[in-house]
Enzyme design. Structure first.
Site, mmCIF file in Angstrom:
data_model
loop_
_atom_site.group_PDB
_atom_site.id
_atom_site.type_symbol
_atom_site.label_atom_id
_atom_site.label_comp_id
_atom_site.label_asym_id
_atom_site.label_seq_id
_atom_site.Cartn_x
_atom_site.Cartn_y
_atom_site.Cartn_z
ATOM 1 N N TYR A 74 0.833 -1.207 0.000
ATOM 2 C CA TYR A 74 0.000 0.000 0.000
ATOM 3 C C TYR A 74 0.869 1.259 0.000
ATOM 4 C CZ TYR A 74 -4.377 -2.463 0.165
ATOM 5 O OH TYR A 74 -5.445 -3.245 -0.194
ATOM 6 N N ASN A 109 -12.130 2.647 -6.668
ATOM 7 C CA ASN A 109 -10.735 3.055 -6.498
ATOM 8 C C ASN A 109 -10.471 3.547 -5.080
ATOM 9 O OD1 ASN A 109 -10.581 2.444 -9.164
ATOM 10 N ND2 ASN A 109 -10.504 4.551 -9.895
ATOM 11 N N HIS A 153 -14.666 0.681 -1.883
ATOM 12 C CA HIS A 153 -13.565 -0.139 -1.351
ATOM 13 C C HIS A 153 -12.658 0.643 -0.407
ATOM 14 C CE1 HIS A 153 -13.965 -3.120 -4.999
ATOM 15 N NE2 HIS A 153 -14.940 -3.232 -4.121
ATOM 16 N N CYS A 161 -7.981 1.252 12.978
ATOM 17 C CA CYS A 161 -7.421 0.369 14.005
ATOM 18 C C CYS A 161 -8.004 -1.032 13.864
ATOM 19 C CB CYS A 161 -7.705 0.937 15.401
ATOM 20 S SG CYS A 161 -7.075 -0.141 16.692
ATOM 21 N N GLY A 224 -13.868 2.281 -16.933
ATOM 22 C CA GLY A 224 -12.595 1.676 -16.557
ATOM 23 C C GLY A 224 -12.658 0.611 -15.483
ATOM 24 N N GLU A 252 -11.724 -2.279 -23.659
ATOM 25 C CA GLU A 252 -12.007 -3.709 -23.837
ATOM 26 C C GLU A 252 -13.472 -4.018 -23.501
ATOM 27 O OE1 GLU A 252 -9.571 -5.692 -24.816
ATOM 28 O OE2 GLU A 252 -7.953 -4.231 -24.549
HETATM 29 P P1 OAD Z 1 -9.351 -4.092 -13.198
HETATM 30 O O1 OAD Z 1 -7.879 -4.063 -13.284
HETATM 31 O O2 OAD Z 1 -9.995 -5.395 -12.914
HETATM 32 O O3 OAD Z 1 -9.971 -3.571 -14.560
HETATM 33 C C1 OAD Z 1 -9.493 -2.402 -15.166
HETATM 34 C C2 OAD Z 1 -10.334 -2.130 -16.385
HETATM 35 O O4 OAD Z 1 -9.934 -0.881 -16.921
HETATM 36 C C3 OAD Z 1 -10.200 -3.150 -17.506
HETATM 37 O O5 OAD Z 1 -11.484 -3.520 -17.966
HETATM 38 C C4 OAD Z 1 -9.427 -2.405 -18.595
HETATM 39 O O6 OAD Z 1 -9.829 -2.806 -19.910
HETATM 40 C C5 OAD Z 1 -9.838 -0.995 -18.322
HETATM 41 N N1 OAD Z 1 -8.845 0.007 -18.728
HETATM 42 C C6 OAD Z 1 -7.498 -0.103 -18.812
HETATM 43 N N2 OAD Z 1 -6.938 1.048 -19.186
HETATM 44 C C7 OAD Z 1 -7.960 1.933 -19.320
HETATM 45 C C8 OAD Z 1 -8.030 3.310 -19.664
HETATM 46 N N3 OAD Z 1 -6.915 4.022 -19.933
HETATM 47 N N4 OAD Z 1 -9.245 3.902 -19.714
HETATM 48 C C9 OAD Z 1 -10.375 3.184 -19.422
HETATM 49 N N5 OAD Z 1 -10.356 1.883 -19.084
HETATM 50 C C10 OAD Z 1 -9.178 1.268 -19.031
HETATM 51 O O7 OAD Z 1 -9.791 -2.963 -12.138
HETATM 52 P P2 OAD Z 1 -11.190 -2.806 -11.384
HETATM 53 O O8 OAD Z 1 -12.305 -3.214 -12.265
HETATM 54 O O9 OAD Z 1 -11.218 -1.452 -10.807
HETATM 55 O O10 OAD Z 1 -10.495 -4.587 -5.321
HETATM 56 O O11 OAD Z 1 -11.021 -3.871 -10.239
HETATM 57 C C11 OAD Z 1 -12.042 -4.000 -9.302
HETATM 58 C C12 OAD Z 1 -11.460 -4.377 -7.973
HETATM 59 O O12 OAD Z 1 -10.622 -5.518 -8.133
HETATM 60 C C13 OAD Z 1 -10.538 -3.344 -7.343
HETATM 61 O O13 OAD Z 1 -11.237 -2.343 -6.641
HETATM 62 C C14 OAD Z 1 -9.691 -4.169 -6.441
HETATM 63 C C15 OAD Z 1 -9.395 -5.320 -7.373
HETATM 64 O O14 OAD Z 1 -9.074 -6.522 -6.756
HETATM 65 C C16 OAD Z 1 -9.906 -4.914 -4.155
HETATM 66 O O15 OAD Z 1 -8.706 -4.794 -3.940
HETATM 67 C C17 OAD Z 1 -10.867 -5.405 -3.135
#
Ligand code: OAD
Length: 283
Positions: A74, A109, A153, A161, A224, A252
């Site tokens: 982190y 995020n 999240h 704590c 995203g 995607e």
């Molecule tokens: P992911 O990494 O799973 O997905 C990212 C998404 O962003 C993908 O669908 C990409 O195609 C897209 N992407 C990449 N570059 C981009 C750009 N420049 N503009 C727009 N889209 C883009 O991330 P999250 O969906 O946020 O949780 O993941 C969800 C959760 O999984 C997170 O909050 C985290 C993770 O594990 C925890 O840690 C609990």
């Protein structure tokens, strides 16, 4: 005269028309939004979960086993976020939320960039109307609050704590050389953990609030996110099931693509400012 009639431009125009006619808009964001600020996503080819196992870094068991390792991860992510800035998409989302009264931002995020963007957009708006930066006056704070997200999240600039649950704003560099050196609670001396939601933990009140807004909204703009993590991804599904539309911004396809009314294939910084820009007939 040549016109820009690319499929993306046509799809953005359709999205803008849907937004113009909508009352109640949820904007659901994920790591792809901050990718254009240089932050690493989770599941893309160079994403965190291609290099690390979530069970080593993002579960309560991982923190119990090795809190120094978890804080170190982190810490690296916090420094990367502190060294960057909201991109054009964060700022367009914040400005949109300030202009309209029916927009709720919901994010997965934990990087705090929506909050920085809210401040910048409120300052910008204030400068436009008064010629002065907003400053810490009550009216401008209330204005900025409109652009603050529901953080599903949590946020990695807060620590909580692990014993008594007390929360702290926490931005200092973390000494991860030993468990004793890690930050501890000023009240009960318990070990502080990042105030984020880990796998296996409930999302609590924020997800209920997000579902409530999603059910009443005409449209969910999804930016995203891979939409594979529940229950966050269901925010868009709730809007869809209530008869609303989904507008997806992502380079995607995702599991939400088949139920999206409009799919905008591009990056957040490229597409979102065009989708949410003020216009003659746009809110
Ligand atoms: P992911 O990494 O799973 O997905 C990212 C998404 O962003 C993908 O669908 C990409 O195609 C897209 N992407 C990449 N570059 C981009 C750009 N420049 N503009 C727009 N889209 C883009 O991330 P999250 O969906 O946020 O949780 O993941 C969800 C959760 O999984 C997170 O909050 C985290 C993770 O594990 C925890 O840690 C609990």
């Amino acid at each position: 005269m040549a016109t820009d009639a690319s499929p993306l431009t046509a799809a953005i125009a359709t999205g803008r028309e849907i937004l113009r006619a909508s009352r109640g808009i949820v904007i659901l964001t994920g790591a792809g939004l901050s990718a254009d600020s240089g932050l690493t996503t989770f599941r893309d080819p160079k994403g965190h979960w291609k290099r690390h196992r979530p069970e080593d870094l993002a579960t309560p068991e991982a923190f119990r086993r090795d809190p120094c390792l978890v804080w170190e991860w982190y810490g690296v992510r916090r420094r990367a976020a502190a060294d960057t800035a909201p991109n054009a998409a964060h700022l367009a989302i914040a400005a949109f939320a300030l202009r309209r009264d029916d927009v709720v931002i919901v994010t997965q995020n934990v990087d705090g960039l929506h909050t920085v963007a809210a401040r910048q957009a409120a300052d910008e708006r204030s400068r436009d109307t008064s010629g002065e930066p907003a400053g810490e006056v009550a009216g401008e704070l209330a204005c900025r609050t409109k652009a603050l997200p529901i953080e599903l999240h949590g946020c990695f600039y807060r620590a909580r704590c692990s014993a008594c649950g007390r929360c702290y704003e926490h931005r200092d560099r973390i000494d991860t050389s030993s468990q004793q050196a890690l930050p501890h609670c000023a009240k009960c001396s318990g070990l502080l953990r990042p105030d984020v939601v880990w796998f296996g933990e409930p999302l609590g009140e924020p997800i209920d609030r997000a579902f409530g807004y999603a059910a009443q909204s005409d449209v969910c703009v999804v930016v995203g996110t891979s939409a594979v993590v529940q229950p966050a991804a269901s925010v868009a599904v709730v809007t869809r099931r209530a008869g609303g539309a989904i507008i997806e911004v992502n380079p995607e396809e995702t599991p939400l693509t088949p139920m999206s009314t409009v799919s905008l294939r591009g990056t957040a910084a490229e597409v979102v400012p065009r989708l949410l820009a003020p216009g003659r007939r746009h809110g």
